[in-house]
Scaffold this motif. Structure first.
Motif, PDB file in Angstrom:
ATOM      1  N   GLY A  14      30.394  20.363  23.619  1.00 55.78           N
ATOM      2  CA  GLY A  14      31.531  21.068  23.015  1.00 55.78           C
ATOM      3  C   GLY A  14      31.302  22.567  22.935  1.00 55.78           C
ATOM      4  N   GLU A  15      32.177  23.243  22.216  1.00 58.57           N
ATOM      5  CA  GLU A  15      32.121  24.703  22.076  1.00 58.57           C
ATOM      6  C   GLU A  15      30.753  25.195  21.648  1.00 58.57           C
ATOM      7  N   PRO A  16      30.241  26.298  22.138  1.00 54.87           N
ATOM      8  CA  PRO A  16      30.784  27.108  23.230  1.00 54.87           C
ATOM      9  C   PRO A  16      30.141  26.784  24.580  1.00 54.87           C
ATOM     10  N   TYR A  57      29.546  23.541  26.105  1.00 54.50           N
ATOM     11  CA  TYR A  57      30.087  22.396  26.854  1.00 54.50           C
ATOM     12  C   TYR A  57      29.033  21.810  27.797  1.00 54.50           C
ATOM     13  N   TYR A  76      33.740  25.349  33.376  1.00 48.91           N
ATOM     14  CA  TYR A  76      32.748  26.297  32.838  1.00 48.91           C
ATOM     15  C   TYR A  76      31.707  26.704  33.869  1.00 48.91           C
ATOM     16  N   ILE A 101      32.040  31.794  28.246  1.00 51.89           N
ATOM     17  CA  ILE A 101      31.690  30.539  27.584  1.00 51.89           C
ATOM     18  C   ILE A 101      31.149  29.560  28.615  1.00 51.89           C
ATOM     19  N   GLU A 136      36.443  34.131  27.552  1.00 47.48           N
ATOM     20  CA  GLU A 136      37.424  34.278  26.481  1.00 47.48           C
ATOM     21  C   GLU A 136      37.725  35.764  26.394  1.00 47.48           C
ATOM     22  N   TRP A 181      42.328  33.735  28.126  1.00 48.96           N
ATOM     23  CA  TRP A 181      41.065  33.358  28.763  1.00 48.96           C
ATOM     24  C   TRP A 181      41.361  33.228  30.242  1.00 48.96           C
TER      25      TRP A 181
END
Lengths: 382, 382
Positions: free
Chosen positions: B129-131, B133, B166, B300, B313, B350
């Motif tokens: 998950g954030e940031p 992944y 990503y 990210i 972002e 983004w």
């Protein structure tokens, strides 16, 4: 690591008269070569995609699909990678493993593979056999009746509009009527017709029409067209439950690159050329009549031919091969000396060929070349 | 009938610096444009086919497939229409409807569609998950353990080698080991890696590797590579019972036309460029560091980036859009004035981009252009 030499040139086929029927309908007009230049790179058509290939506005794949749907008279059109992938998608959406599909005895091997990959049972409507190999609606009627009598359900009826062995043009409308009277959806394989001759899917009771860009639509392979009538759209163009915009049988998007650009550029050319299909048939008949002046040469399949793909029995050329120092290779070599290619090396007993798209003068030259070779070695055939 | 205007040109994307990550790896080198010219027409690669595309000797598709198998370290290689079609074929050959396939939370939508079209149950290994992944082998281990505890069989483990959101590079070898320790075959989706960075399928415990010609192998789409290890060849490359030479999952033949010629011509170029992957990563990191000098811009995903696809972002650019008379379009328009395209029109919050294949000077120019736009409208962001 070092790469091997892949012989990446096609000069022989580009610069000579190529009689291979597989190659006659896929030749690009200049405007499509231009499109290939524009759209060479990778995912070239996807710059302005908002999630669906068939809805891309630039290049206008959306408008193109409207036009092609109109051209072949279907409610929905999609590009697929070729006719076989279209047949597989329809069968996959419609049938369950173990279901039965009925198809003609002249069906292309890819119709068999599409069914086999889906785990389907194939029942064949036999052709009339030698020498015509004719497929007709009566045969479909009998086969469906027999299956019905045995209580066997049929999920799909498939007809090869024009087969690749004899170039026989079938009566799609009549077979479509038989299928519809029996309440069974009807798939027409137009690989050797769509882009060469007019297709009227609605008028012919066709539920699904597949075509081949590389075979008959003046496009770079691999690309095909899948036409679907409204009644079946929800099933065949069903969307993913996980990604709502994506069509499942298309795996989201199909022709993401150069071939679709060539097919789009070729559509005006194709629309125009199907109007002159009768001229192509006349040219083929002239070619056949000239070829049959050579001793023992005979066109097999329905006569007079109704298509540019023609198959000849050529026992005369075969007898020469027995005595010729180059054996069966002489025919290929003699033709090549005359700038004609596309008859397989070593093949003399029979061959398929096509003069589609050649001028009357070129057709005359080709027929004359065969006659010249026959004359040159005639004594060896005695 | 008249055709609509399909806007068949791509001048904007051809003549400007295109940052769309989808388009960076598919650009053709000159030798592949030459191949496209040679093999433009229809079924161009099929002149010398004796029944199997993968065995065609001229152009030498057979030698090419040997070389590519060697390049990615698999026993057998075939061309498919793209990575998605390769994934579908593997799942179709290996799994039955209702089977379970385990895949990462960053999996491409086409992995979902390939599974859904096959009627498979998808179990996801969540990312961190954030940031970041991040996807790792430990997650696969836990998920497989849980499924095992519940007595649920898993037919296939799939990992997205590099994801398209990503650009995270996963540890394929470690995930492959987890899969193999559990006795489950392992499919690696290399759409964003094969052709960009080295692939060692054998060293990484990979049973099936799929790649994308249009995404990362300098080829015209649609084309992909399916690599299969010997253990699975009989199953995935199973032949038809009706046409003994034809492979069922390939529907006989796949890439019958221009794209395979471009991929073949590009292979030496690709083999060479993956050797310099570290230079590309360094360039990306430089680009990220320059971009992050702009207020609030942050890459990210895993940091520092290990791939050319980077996601930023950009709240600063988004705040400008609120006040700018051109709203969200200003960024696209300002970039285009500087000959930069590939960031979607209207997108400012983004974006994903890539400078793959550009020179250090070009990368500097691109980063400088973003900085210049930030400066120009900086007051609007306050």
């Amino acid at each position: 690591m070092e790469c091997q030499d892949y012989s990446l040139n096609r000069q022989t086929e580009r610069e000579n008269l190529n009689l291979n029927p597989l190659q006659r309908g896929g030749v690009l007009p200049p405007e499509s070569r231009q499109a290939l230049y524009e759209f060479s790179d990778g995912y070239s058509v996807c710059d302005y995609c908002a999630g669906r290939l068939d809805q891309i506005p630039k290049p206008s794949i959306n408008s193109f699909l409207e036009d092609i749907a109109n051209f072949i008279q279907v409610d929905h059109a999609r590009t697929v990678h070729g006719a076989r992938e279209g047949k597989f998608a329809v069968m996959h959406a419609l049938c369950r493993p173990g279901d039965t599909v009925v198809m003609d005895g002249n069906a292309h091997y890819t119709s068999h593979l599409a069914a086999e990959r889906n785990g389907l049972n194939i029942v064949e409507v036999p052709s009339s056999g030698e020498p015509e190999y004719r497929v007709d609606a009566e045969g479909y009627h009998e086969t469906l009746d027999e299956l019905n009598d045995r209580g066997e359900d049929v999920s799909l009826v498939l007809l090869t509009h024009v087969d690749g062995d004899y170039g026989n043009v079938t009566d799609a409308r009549a077979v479509g009527k038989v299928a519809h009277d029996a309440g069974i959806p009807f798939l027409l394989n137009c690989a050797y017709s769509m882009g060469r001759m007019p297709i009227d899917a609605k008028g012919w009771n066709v539920d699904f029409a597949v075509g081949s860009g590389h075979k008959s639509m003046a496009a770079s392979g691999p690309i095909g067209i899948l036409g679907v009538q409204e009644e079946w759209a929800d099933l065949v163009l069903k969307r993913s439950s996980l990604h709502q915009v994506k069509e499942l049988e298309m795996l989201g998007c199909t022709s993401r690159g150069a071939p679709i650009a060539t097919l789009m550029a070729s559509l005006p050319h194709i629309i125009n050329r199907v109007k002159h299909w009768d001229v192509e048939v006349e040219k083929s008949r002239y070619f056949v009549s000239e070829m049959e002046k050579i001793s023992g040469v005979r066109q097999i399949g329905v006569r007079p031919t109704e298509h540019d793909l023609v198959r000849f029995e050529t026992p005369f050329f075969h007898r020469i091969a027995d005595k010729h120092p180059r054996k069966g290779f002489y025919l290929y070599e003699e033709l090549k000396q005359r700038n004609i290619v596309g008859i397989k090396r070593g093949q003399t007993q029979w061959f398929k060929c096509s003069v589609y798209g050649y001028s009357q003068e070129q057709v005359h030259y080709i027929a004359h070349s065969f006659a010249e070779i026959a004359d040159k070695y005639g004594e060896m055939a005695d």
